[in-house]
Design an enzyme around this catalytic site. Structure first.
Site, PDB file in Angstrom:
ATOM      1  N   GLU A  76      68.751  44.153  36.141  1.00 28.98           N
ATOM      2  CA  GLU A  76      68.598  42.705  35.767  1.00 28.98           C
ATOM      3  C   GLU A  76      69.167  42.259  34.581  1.00 28.98           C
ATOM      4  O   GLU A  76      69.338  41.070  34.255  1.00 28.98           O
ATOM      5  CB  GLU A  76      66.934  42.208  35.753  1.00 28.98           C
ATOM      6  CG  GLU A  76      66.145  42.381  36.947  1.00 28.98           C
ATOM      7  CD  GLU A  76      66.662  41.198  38.088  1.00 28.98           C
ATOM      8  OE1 GLU A  76      66.769  40.176  37.586  1.00 28.98           O
ATOM      9  OE2 GLU A  76      67.184  41.494  39.221  1.00 28.98           O
ATOM     10  N   SER A 115       6.301  45.783  66.307  1.00 29.11           N
ATOM     11  CA  SER A 115       5.478  46.785  65.926  1.00 29.11           C
ATOM     12  C   SER A 115       5.777  47.343  64.373  1.00 29.11           C
ATOM     13  O   SER A 115       5.318  47.962  63.850  1.00 29.11           O
ATOM     14  CB  SER A 115       5.037  47.485  67.008  1.00 29.11           C
ATOM     15  OG  SER A 115       4.357  47.137  67.870  1.00 29.11           O
TER      16      SER A 115
END
Length: 824
Positions: free
Chosen positions: A90, A483
């Site tokens: 770059e 239950s």
């Protein structure tokens, strides 16, 4: 000669004037554009959006949440290989220029003149510093105005910040494709590696991406991607960052992009991680979740999670296959390339090792199938086409389904079940190329596994497939526990003067519901009654009528208080039917309640998260609030060992907690969950089944782990005849506990100080005599003992009046009747 001199003087004067005017114009232009430049000093306090990462208890990555996938790394943590690759690609003069590269600008200007009038985009000459200015402070607008501002900002940034700081900003902000921002996230995304593990070729490929990630997509534009990578490698060699030999070797490397799997999928923990995500969103907000860079350490144990998932899936599939085969997922035309057509059929991706397949050919003995082809990370269907066979053994279960279960004769040929073009799920049998027919179960359910001492959720299964339904049945499904709620009722009684040997009448009862409610006649499952029976027998055998009588005796307000203490319900209506589990709650709440029985009655708050840290490593949440005395010592100087001070609330008496645990051990040894005895370790638990067999439950626990399971249809309906918690849910918990406790010693439940273990007759609850054979050890608190006389709770309401004074055996026989079941 004088004329010539005058002419030259004139030219010099004109030139000077033009120069001054030009300088003034440039100065004015620079002044004009510098007036409204963004404040570049904000870069000093740059806090980019960083993704939140969620980890399991062992540190394994579970999930990542982000709008921008980014992990921020200081420049000192980024290897030179990576920084050199980006500089070569770059901005080769990065360390020499003052923010703008004059030679690069001149080159770009010449190219602009050459391409003027064409549709080509002007070539940029931006340095890394200019890109920082653009990415942080400006827009992507293509104009000279933006370029001038970019250059001015670059010059100012260079005067303010070091080259290393500028590079750090750049390498953490740059977009590198597939939602990855910065080199750290891109390294993980493309290569499943940290930046320190990247090769030259891999670093060069990442450095190739800023020019346009889509232009160098490793799947759709592979040739361009390799060419650009090799260009970067050449620049690295040219600039002296690598040798020619290293460059030659790197160019020959294939571009192997390894997409990184998510841990949630690996551990089948999608329901768990989604629950964590919802918690973070609700408590910290969307911005903090997706941009705040939180580090979340969860309670999930990956090994326990996989065991839980497998046990739950096996239970759901085994029941569903027992109901018969409902037919193929879809039908497709198998002519031509069947793989493309099959890949277009929506399949569940999280039910490994199942595969979707299409039937290509079928005979009486076998069906040849084509397996769903995979896709590359770019979404393209792979060219490979794999096939296999389903034999007769693989379809024998697949009798046609009906509302009442499978119908028809046993399967004698594969062609009875499958036809060409059928799209089905299959699972490998273990034999090469052979598969078994599968189908996605209609019934669903959930499982939660918890550490009873801390409330840490070790595993959570919220359904068969998260890909199929994201509804978490462990935390969001409100269902009647049946239950499995009874231990709360019995705990309220034992905490208030009752003993396990207290006798309650198991006989028909009528209850006036008042104000138009009519008469309620609770029934036992199976319709039988056993007369005067101990509390132990009532819980072990899950006797509804006994529980109703007990609730009537101690009062529903007290039961409602205990239900709230244990966190099962926020507010329980004061109706006797709720003593049988008629209220709705969740698996997570029930498992939390049982954890308090298991740990000696201490309050636990369920949690999926151990600790949360912000982006700076500061702890902002910690589940364990216990105080550690002595942990802050500067050094070891023969002082006492540090101690943890537990200030948590005592929900019930530790002796009551042990008594109820002992009763639930009896449920496993002699009661409705005897299948769990196969675990071979001390296990306690309770089954639960609701009216019309719509929901079935079992919650079981050892001294170190609690596991709760619920099964039922998302739209509640009758599961099946004789479908109970003991037959359906308990075997799932049994299978899980056998795996989870396989390498654990058989540790008995801890008996708290003060408890007396006394030999009693299991039937009468009275102290055992010398000749008794039906003897158990019963737990009694100080000041209590087995009864000397036979006093029966509810005797005055049995069959409309008191029982005559007869022996316990005779009394039991006198009231045995038949009837229909209710909540049990």
């Amino acid at each position: 000669m004088k004329v010539l001199l005058r002419f030259l003087g004139f030219l010099f004067a004109v030139g000077t004037i033009f120069f001054i005017v030009g300088v003034a114009a440039v100065a004015g232009l620079l002044w004009h554009y510098s007036k409204d430049l963004p404040d570049y000093s904000q870069l000093q306090d740059y806090e980019p959006p960083v993704m939140t990462r969620v980890h399991a208890a062992d540190g394994s990555l579970l999930a990542e949440y982000a709008n921008q996938r980014r992990l921020y790394l200081p420049i000192q943590a980024i290897p030179k290989l990576v920084t050199n690759a980006f500089i070569a690609a770059e901005d080769k003069n990065f360390y020499q220029h003052p923010g703008i590269d004059i030679y690069g600008i001149a080159r770009a200007g010449l190219l602009y003149v050459e391409n003027y009038g064409s549709s080509r985009r002007p070539q940029g000459a931006s340095t890394i510093t200019q890109q920082v200015a653009k990415n942080f402070l400006l827009t992507n607008e293509v104009s000279f105005e933006r370029k001038i501002k970019e250059a001015l900002l670059a010059l100012r940034i260079e005067r303010t910040y070091s080259k290393e700081k500028i590079l750090e900003l750049y390498l953490n902000e740059i977009y590198l494709g597939f939602g990855a921002y910065g080199v750290a996230a891109a390294s993980l995304l493309y290569f499943d590696k940290s930046v320190h593990e990247l090769t030259i070729a891999e670093a060069a490929y990442l450095a190739a991406l800023p020019k346009g990630p889509n232009n160098y997509n490793p799947f759709r534009r592979r040739d361009e991607a390799i060419a650009r990578r090799n260009y970067v490698i050449d620049r690295m060699a040219e600039d002296g960052y690598i040798t020619a030999t290293e460059a030659d070797k790197a160019r020959k490397e294939p571009l192997n992009v390894t997409t990184r799997p998510t841990g949630a999928h690996i551990f089948a923990a999608e329901y768990f991680t989604e629950e964590v995500r919802r918690y973070l969103y609700d408590n910290y907000g969307e911005k903090k979740l997706y941009e705040g860079g939180l580090s979340v350490r969860t309670t999930l144990d990956p090994k326990i999670q996989q065991m839980a998932r497998q046990a739950m899936i096996n239970g759901l599939v085994n029941f569903d296959e027992g109901q018969g085969y409902r037919g193929p997922v879809a039908k497709i035309d198998t002519s031509g390339d069947w793989g493309i057509k099959l890949a277009d059929v929506k399949s569940l991706s999280d039910i490994d090792p199942w595969h979707m397949a299409v039937v290509l050919d079928v005979t009486n003995d076998a069906a040849r199938i084509g397996l769903e082809p995979g896709r590359d990370p770019g979404g393209n269907v792979l060219k490979a086409r794999d096939t296999g066979n389903i034999t007769l053994d693989g379809v024998k279960w697949a009798r046609p389904a009906s509302a009442n279960g499978p119908t028809g004769k046993p399967i004698a040929a594969v062609s009875q079940v499958l036809a060409v073009g059928d799209v089905v799920y299959v699972e490998p049998t273990g034999d090469q190329g052979k598969y078994r027919l599968r189908q996605v179960p209609e019934i669903s359910g959930a499982m939660v596994v918890m550490d009873p001492r801390t409330g840490r959720v070790l595993a959570m299964v919220g359904g068969f497939s998260f890909d199929q339904s994201q509804f978490n049945r462990a935390t969001q499904a409100l269902r009647q526990p049946g239950s499995s709620f009874k231990p709360i009722v019995y705990a309220a009684a034992l905490d208030n003067g009752y003993t396990p040997s207290t006798i309650v009448m198991d006989a028909p009862i009528e209850i006036d519901m008042g104000q138009g409610g009519g008469i309620w006649r609770p029934e036992n499952y199976g319709g039988k009654f056993f007369g005067p029976s101990t509390l132990r027998f009532g819980l072990e055998q899950s006797r509804n009528v006994m529980t109703v009588r007990l609730a009537q005796d101690i009062g529903m307000p007290l039961i409602a208080e205990y239900a709230k203490r244990f966190g099962v319900y926020d507010e329980l209506p004061p109706y006797l039917s709720y003593a049988l589990g008629a209220g709705e709650t969740t698996v997570l709440r029930m498992v939390t309640a049982y954890s308090m029985f298991d740990n000696g009655g201490r309050r636990v708050i369920p949690t999926l998260i151990d600790r949360i840290q912000d982006r700076y490593g500061h702890t902002i949440y910690k589940h364990d609030t216990r105080e550690c005395l002595g942990c802050d010592a500067a050094k070891w100087d023969d002082q006492p060992e540090p101690t943890l001070v537990d200030r948590r609330e005592q929900v019930i008496d530790p002796m009551t907690a042990y008594q109820i645990t002992s009763l639930m051990e009896g449920v496993v040894q002699r009661g409705t969950a005897t299948v769990v005895r196969e675990v071979g370790k001390p296990i306690a638990g309770k089954t639960g089944t609701t009216n019309d067999e719509k929901d079935v439950w079992f919650i079981g626990f050892s001294p170190d782990i609690v596991c709760g399971v619920y099964m039922g249809y998302d739209k509640p309906r009758h599961i099946g005849r004789l479908a109970t918690g003991g037959h359906l849910a308990a075997p799932i918990v049994k299978d899980f506990l056998k795996l989870a406790l396989v390498d654990k010693p058989p540790i008995p439940f801890r008996v708290p100080p003060g408890i007396k273990l006394i030999r009693v007759n299991a039937k009468t609850g009275m102290r055992a005599g010398p000749g008794d054979t039906n003897v158990i050890l019963e737990a009694f608190k100080p000041g209590t003992a087995p009864p000397d006389s036979y006093s029966v709770i509810g005797a005055d309401t049995a069959n409309g009046g008191p029982l005559p004074a007869v022996s316990p055996d005779a009394a039991a026989g006198a009231v045995r009747q038949s009837g229909t079941g209710g909540l049990y």
